[in-house]
Write a protein that holds these residues in place. Structure first.
Motif, PDB file in Angstrom:
ATOM      1  N   LYS A  30      14.106 -28.167  21.656  1.00  0.00           N
ATOM      2  CA  LYS A  30      15.564 -27.999  21.577  1.00  0.00           C
ATOM      3  C   LYS A  30      15.969 -26.867  22.509  1.00  0.00           C
ATOM      4  CE  LYS A  30      17.548 -28.339  17.494  1.00  0.00           C
ATOM      5  NZ  LYS A  30      18.482 -29.492  17.593  1.00  0.00           N
ATOM      6  N   LEU A  31      17.152 -26.983  23.088  1.00  0.00           N
ATOM      7  CA  LEU A  31      17.713 -25.900  23.891  1.00  0.00           C
ATOM      8  C   LEU A  31      18.824 -25.214  23.119  1.00  0.00           C
ATOM      9  CD1 LEU A  31      18.113 -27.545  27.439  1.00  0.00           C
ATOM     10  CD2 LEU A  31      16.178 -26.219  26.555  1.00  0.00           C
ATOM     11  N   VAL A  32      18.875 -23.903  23.220  1.00  0.00           N
ATOM     12  CA  VAL A  32      20.014 -23.122  22.717  1.00  0.00           C
ATOM     13  C   VAL A  32      20.687 -22.541  23.952  1.00  0.00           C
ATOM     14  CG1 VAL A  32      20.776 -21.214  21.274  1.00  0.00           C
ATOM     15  CG2 VAL A  32      18.780 -22.574  20.589  1.00  0.00           C
ATOM     16  N   ILE A  33      21.811 -23.114  24.342  1.00  0.00           N
ATOM     17  CA  ILE A  33      22.500 -22.684  25.554  1.00  0.00           C
ATOM     18  C   ILE A  33      23.597 -21.704  25.166  1.00  0.00           C
ATOM     19  CG2 ILE A  33      23.849 -23.401  27.559  1.00  0.00           C
ATOM     20  CD1 ILE A  33      22.474 -26.111  27.410  1.00  0.00           C
ATOM     21  N   VAL A  34      23.471 -20.469  25.649  1.00  0.00           N
ATOM     22  CA  VAL A  34      24.422 -19.405  25.332  1.00  0.00           C
ATOM     23  C   VAL A  34      25.363 -19.241  26.519  1.00  0.00           C
ATOM     24  CG1 VAL A  34      24.696 -16.985  24.682  1.00  0.00           C
ATOM     25  CG2 VAL A  34      22.687 -18.284  23.907  1.00  0.00           C
ATOM     26  N   THR A  35      26.657 -19.409  26.271  1.00  0.00           N
ATOM     27  CA  THR A  35      27.641 -19.350  27.340  1.00  0.00           C
ATOM     28  C   THR A  35      28.931 -18.763  26.792  1.00  0.00           C
ATOM     29  OG1 THR A  35      28.668 -20.666  29.114  1.00  0.00           O
ATOM     30  CG2 THR A  35      28.472 -21.715  26.947  1.00  0.00           C
ATOM     31  N   ASP A  36      29.991 -18.790  27.590  1.00  0.00           N
ATOM     32  CA  ASP A  36      31.304 -18.386  27.088  1.00  0.00           C
ATOM     33  C   ASP A  36      32.298 -19.527  27.321  1.00  0.00           C
ATOM     34  OD1 ASP A  36      32.717 -18.077  29.646  1.00  0.00           O
ATOM     35  OD2 ASP A  36      31.584 -16.230  29.922  1.00  0.00           O
ATOM     36  N   ASP A  37      33.477 -19.405  26.726  1.00  0.00           N
ATOM     37  CA  ASP A  37      34.430 -20.510  26.753  1.00  0.00           C
ATOM     38  C   ASP A  37      34.896 -20.850  28.163  1.00  0.00           C
ATOM     39  OD1 ASP A  37      34.144 -20.462  24.033  1.00  0.00           O
ATOM     40  OD2 ASP A  37      36.158 -19.675  23.599  1.00  0.00           O
ATOM     41  N   ASP A  38      35.075 -19.836  29.006  1.00  0.00           N
ATOM     42  CA  ASP A  38      35.529 -20.093  30.372  1.00  0.00           C
ATOM     43  C   ASP A  38      34.480 -20.864  31.166  1.00  0.00           C
ATOM     44  OD1 ASP A  38      37.854 -18.758  29.790  1.00  0.00           O
ATOM     45  OD2 ASP A  38      37.264 -16.883  30.773  1.00  0.00           O
TER      46      ASP A  38
END
Length: 375
Positions: A30-38
């Motif tokens: 599984k991947l946990v992709i950490v990003t922001d809304d923009d």
């Protein structure tokens, strides 16, 4: 190579599909992709390409320093664990330095360490923050007080992602690259001048050169300093005052405040004035600071929202306290005796600076009448 740690850094152009294939080859469940809304809105299609057929949990949050908090960290960790991640899972940071720091700390904490992959989407992340093992979030007192050191499995960068950045974000990252030139590798200044003069900061050719030069400069001081506690402290040039300016401005203007790189650029001007007042930097060397900073679109002035007293109050809690023996009324600073030659205390590129010296330098920058604008 960062001290005893090493990790591959691959970069190119139009290579998001190849990056996705390389992540798949790591064999995550599984991947946990950490990003922001923009970033999530801007690169929605790229997120699908990165994940491919691997089940992916996307953790997003409104962009800005509000991500770098214990509240956000705790929420993301609980969400990831409830989603059933395991020790085979991979945390992927996709965004700028803030998602990168948050993802790095998450990867280190989950099961005492799962694999971390950085895919920076900003110049400041690609040219600065991912070239470090430092992973940190902010406290209620100041920046980067809560953190650890953790190496990524690999870093992948597609410079084509940078070409769609808003101008202020693009230039913000290049300010960190300028720091590397001024404090570590002045031989790269002529190349930076050519890029600025050509007005092609966003061209893939220029970005590849800037990225290559950044990696060379940072590697030169971290190769023998894994934790950036000795020679690597020179990378903090401009950051003592820059972080304080950034914090003060964001307290008033929120996400409309100065981007990180622009604040660091102002911090470098303050450090240059202190060094000049001590007789270390020449008039010409201070002028080079202004040439590069203004060439990157930063007005050399404190924003109207920031007072000198507020900046000094935040500087008092700078995270470099403790490297030097305590001296009342002083703050540890990275200063230069000449371009590329930091002032030393023993073997540390830090010297104690009186608060009165910092105030005098801040007053010089604060006297400029124009507001600080990037882009």
């Amino acid at each position: 190579m960062i001290g005893e740690q090493s990790f591959p850094y691959y970069f190119g152009r139009d290579c998001v599909a190849e990056i996705g294939a390389a992540i798949t080859a790591l064999g995550p469940d599984k991947l946990v992709i950490v990003t922001d809304d923009d970033v999530r809105a801007r690169y929605r299609h790229h997120l699908d390409t990165l994940a491919g057929s691997i089940p992916a949990l996307i953790l997003s949050h409104p962009s800005g320093e509000s991500m770098k908090t214990l509240t956000c960290l705790s929420g993301h960790l609980e969400t990831a664990l409830r989603a059933g991640i395991t020790r085979r899972s991979v945390v992927v940071s996709f965004g700028g330095g803030v998602p990168g720091n948050l993802a790095g700390l998450m990867a280190n904490l989950l099961f005492r360490g799962v694999r971390l992959v950085h895919v920076p989407t900003t110049t400041i992340a690609a040219m600065d923050s991912v070239l470090s093992l430092k992973q940190a979030i902010n406290s209620g007192v100041g920046k980067n007080h809560i953190g650890t050191y953790y190496a990524p499995e690999v870093v992948f960068t597609d410079v084509e992602l940078f070409t769609s950045l808003p101008d202020r974000e693009l230039r913000s990252g290049l300010c960190e690259m300028a720091k590397n030139c001024l404090a570590i590798q002045p031989s790269a200044l002529d190349g930076l001048r050519r890029v600025i003069a050509a007005g092609e900061l966003s061209s893939p050719h220029s970005l590849l050169w800037l990225l290559d030069a950044s990696i060379a400069a940072k590697s030169a001081v971290t190769r023998s300093d894994t934790f950036e506690r000795r020679a690597g402290l020179v990378l903090e040039y401009g950051h003592t005052t820059g972080h304080a300016i950034e914090i003060c401005d964001h307290r008033v203007r929120g996400v409309a405040g100065l981007p990180h790189g622009a604040a660091i650029a102002l911090g470098m001007l303050v450090a240059a004035h202190i060094s000049h007042a001590r007789g270390w930097l020449s008039d010409d060397e201070v002028s080079v600071h202004y040439e590069i900073v203004t060439g990157l679109g930063v007005e050399p002035a404190l924003p109207a929202s920031v007072s000198v007293d507020d900046v000094l109050a935040v500087i008092a809690d700078d995270n470099k306290k403790g490297y030097l023996p305590p001296r009342p009324g002083t703050v540890p600073f990275v200063l230069l005796r000449s371009l590329g030659r930091p002032a030393l205390t023993g073997d540390l590129p830090l010297v104690p600076v009186e608060v009165s010296e910092i105030r005098a330098a801040l007053d010089v920058v604060a006297r400029a009448s124009a507001p600080v604008v990037v882009g």
